[in-house]
Design an enzyme around this catalytic site. Structure first.
Site, PDB file in Angstrom:
ATOM      1  N   THR A  13      32.934  24.584  49.682  1.00  0.00           N
ATOM      2  CA  THR A  13      34.154  24.615  50.488  1.00  0.00           C
ATOM      3  C   THR A  13      34.478  23.220  51.016  1.00  0.00           C
ATOM      4  O   THR A  13      33.608  22.360  51.142  1.00  0.00           O
ATOM      5  CB  THR A  13      34.015  25.590  51.667  1.00  0.00           C
ATOM      6  OG1 THR A  13      33.046  25.095  52.605  1.00  0.00           O
ATOM      7  CG2 THR A  13      33.594  26.971  51.180  1.00  0.00           C
ATOM      8  N   GLY A  14      35.754  23.005  51.305  1.00  0.00           N
ATOM      9  CA  GLY A  14      36.187  21.709  51.821  1.00  0.00           C
ATOM     10  C   GLY A  14      35.789  20.575  50.906  1.00  0.00           C
ATOM     11  O   GLY A  14      35.281  19.548  51.359  1.00  0.00           O
ATOM     12  N   SER A  15      36.060  20.744  49.617  1.00  0.00           N
ATOM     13  CA  SER A  15      35.471  19.835  48.617  1.00  0.00           C
ATOM     14  C   SER A  15      36.490  19.000  47.856  1.00  0.00           C
ATOM     15  O   SER A  15      36.236  18.590  46.727  1.00  0.00           O
ATOM     16  CB  SER A  15      34.628  20.648  47.630  1.00  0.00           C
ATOM     17  OG  SER A  15      35.307  21.805  47.188  1.00  0.00           O
ATOM     18  N   THR A  16      37.624  18.713  48.479  1.00  0.00           N
ATOM     19  CA  THR A  16      38.619  17.887  47.795  1.00  0.00           C
ATOM     20  C   THR A  16      38.414  16.391  48.038  1.00  0.00           C
ATOM     21  O   THR A  16      39.067  15.563  47.415  1.00  0.00           O
ATOM     22  CB  THR A  16      40.049  18.273  48.220  1.00  0.00           C
ATOM     23  OG1 THR A  16      40.176  18.136  49.640  1.00  0.00           O
ATOM     24  CG2 THR A  16      40.361  19.715  47.822  1.00  0.00           C
ATOM     25  N   GLY A  18      35.414  13.315  50.140  1.00  0.00           N
ATOM     26  CA  GLY A  18      34.245  13.066  50.970  1.00  0.00           C
ATOM     27  C   GLY A  18      32.959  13.684  50.460  1.00  0.00           C
ATOM     28  O   GLY A  18      32.690  13.747  49.259  1.00  0.00           O
ATOM     29  N   ILE A  19      32.147  14.162  51.402  1.00  0.00           N
ATOM     30  CA  ILE A  19      30.852  14.743  51.065  1.00  0.00           C
ATOM     31  C   ILE A  19      31.020  15.959  50.162  1.00  0.00           C
ATOM     32  O   ILE A  19      30.258  16.144  49.208  1.00  0.00           O
ATOM     33  CB  ILE A  19      30.086  15.118  52.352  1.00  0.00           C
ATOM     34  CG1 ILE A  19      29.667  13.851  53.106  1.00  0.00           C
ATOM     35  CG2 ILE A  19      28.861  15.967  52.035  1.00  0.00           C
ATOM     36  CD1 ILE A  19      29.054  14.114  54.480  1.00  0.00           C
ATOM     37  N   GLY A  20      32.017  16.778  50.436  1.00  0.00           N
ATOM     38  CA  GLY A  20      32.224  17.980  49.625  1.00  0.00           C
ATOM     39  C   GLY A  20      32.496  17.666  48.170  1.00  0.00           C
ATOM     40  O   GLY A  20      31.954  18.320  47.264  1.00  0.00           O
ATOM     41  N   SER A 136      24.845  18.622  60.900  1.00  0.00           N
ATOM     42  CA  SER A 136      25.010  17.211  61.262  1.00  0.00           C
ATOM     43  C   SER A 136      23.851  16.823  62.154  1.00  0.00           C
ATOM     44  O   SER A 136      23.275  17.673  62.855  1.00  0.00           O
ATOM     45  CB  SER A 136      26.328  16.998  62.004  1.00  0.00           C
ATOM     46  OG  SER A 136      26.383  15.715  62.610  1.00  0.00           O
ATOM     47  N   TYR A 149      32.195  19.157  68.980  1.00  0.00           N
ATOM     48  CA  TYR A 149      31.721  19.063  67.597  1.00  0.00           C
ATOM     49  C   TYR A 149      30.216  19.308  67.531  1.00  0.00           C
ATOM     50  O   TYR A 149      29.735  20.092  66.702  1.00  0.00           O
ATOM     51  CB  TYR A 149      32.053  17.686  67.035  1.00  0.00           C
ATOM     52  CG  TYR A 149      31.436  17.409  65.677  1.00  0.00           C
ATOM     53  CD1 TYR A 149      31.958  17.990  64.531  1.00  0.00           C
ATOM     54  CD2 TYR A 149      30.334  16.564  65.557  1.00  0.00           C
ATOM     55  CE1 TYR A 149      31.387  17.743  63.280  1.00  0.00           C
ATOM     56  CE2 TYR A 149      29.760  16.305  64.325  1.00  0.00           C
ATOM     57  CZ  TYR A 149      30.294  16.901  63.189  1.00  0.00           C
ATOM     58  OH  TYR A 149      29.716  16.650  61.969  1.00  0.00           O
TER      59      TYR A 149
END
Length: 258
Positions: A13-16, A18-20, A136, A149
């Site tokens: 998920t959230g993989s468009t 950066g880390i993803g 994190s 956060y």
């Protein structure tokens, strides 16, 4: 160690970016059939192109139960799920209203919880599965500049630990991976005011770590590939005895020995 994920479907998920995106690439390199996710079709398509068109993807806003349902319907039975989606926003505690707390909670915690609730029983039926939450170092080292956060990331680590116990004896492992400061697009945006003429993003990142994370042993941010490597291990067949763990890729920022 030769990690071979051939025949496994891996959802990130959230993989468009950066880390993803790096995790998606690393899992694909290991042979997995990779599914990426982002909020908009344009970002998903752009990420698929960056990955050479060898993955598939779905646009779904996982900040809502409805968006999670869309993704679950589209990909009902992944073998590996990496709950990478997350946001951060530096802001003083006394200026952080309920809406910001709620947004961080829904995106950073509830999205992963909803996917786990849907996917873990199906993994158990197959007697094999891997679920990885992106936590994190802020889960242990709560940053004074974004307490909201840090609290959400502590919840991710606790959720992963609890779910690992719940899945005991099923062949399914649940872990959290804890990056420290990392060279990502999000970090670049956060540090943009510090990037001055004559200083690169990399130099500013190193200055940030030395100033604000002085316990870092490597004295620099990690790369997205370094974080992805840990996720690939946690997703592997070789990691069968690694569950309920908080796997740190923080460069030693968190100053204790376990």
């Amino acid at each position: 160690m030769n990690i071979d994920l051939s025949g496994k479907v891996a959802l990130v998920t959230g993989s468009t970016e950066g880390i993803g995106l790096a995790i998606a690439q690393a899992l694909r390199n290991a042979g997995a059939d990779v599914v990426i996710n982002g909020r908009t079709r344009s970002k998903v398509d752009a990420a698929i192109a960056r990955l050479g068109g060898i993955v598939r993807g779905h646009a779904a806003d996982l900040s809502t139960a409805e968006g999670c349902h869309v993704l679950i319907e589209a990909e009902p039975e992944p073998d590996i799920v990496v709950s990478n989606l997350g946001i951060f926003q530096p802001l003083d505690f006394f200026e952080t209203d309920d809406a910001i707390w709620e947004r961080h909670w829904q995106i950073n915690v509830m999205a992963g919880m909803r996917l786990a609730r849907a996917y873990l029983p199906k993994m158990a039926e197959k007697a094999w599965g891997r679920f990885v939450f992106l936590g994190s170092e802020s889960a242990f080292n709560i940053p004074a500049e974004m307490i909201h956060y840090g609290v959400s990331k502590t919840a991710d680590v606790a959720l992963a630990r609890g779910l690992a116990k719940r899945m005991a004896g099923t062949g399914v492992t649940v872990n959290s991976v804890l990056p420290g400061p990392t060279f990502t697009e999000g970090a670049s945006a956060m540090l943009k005011d510090r990037i001055t003429e004559g200083k690169t993003f990399e130099e500013v990142g190193i200055d940030f770590v030395k100033t604000h994370r002085p316990t870092s042993i490597i004295q620099r941010p990690a790369t997205v590939e370094e974080v992805a490597n840990m996720v690939v291990y946690a997703a592997s067949k070789q990691a069968s005895a690694t569950t309920g763990a908080a796997l740190r890729v923080d460069g030693g920022v968190v100053d204790f020995i376990v």
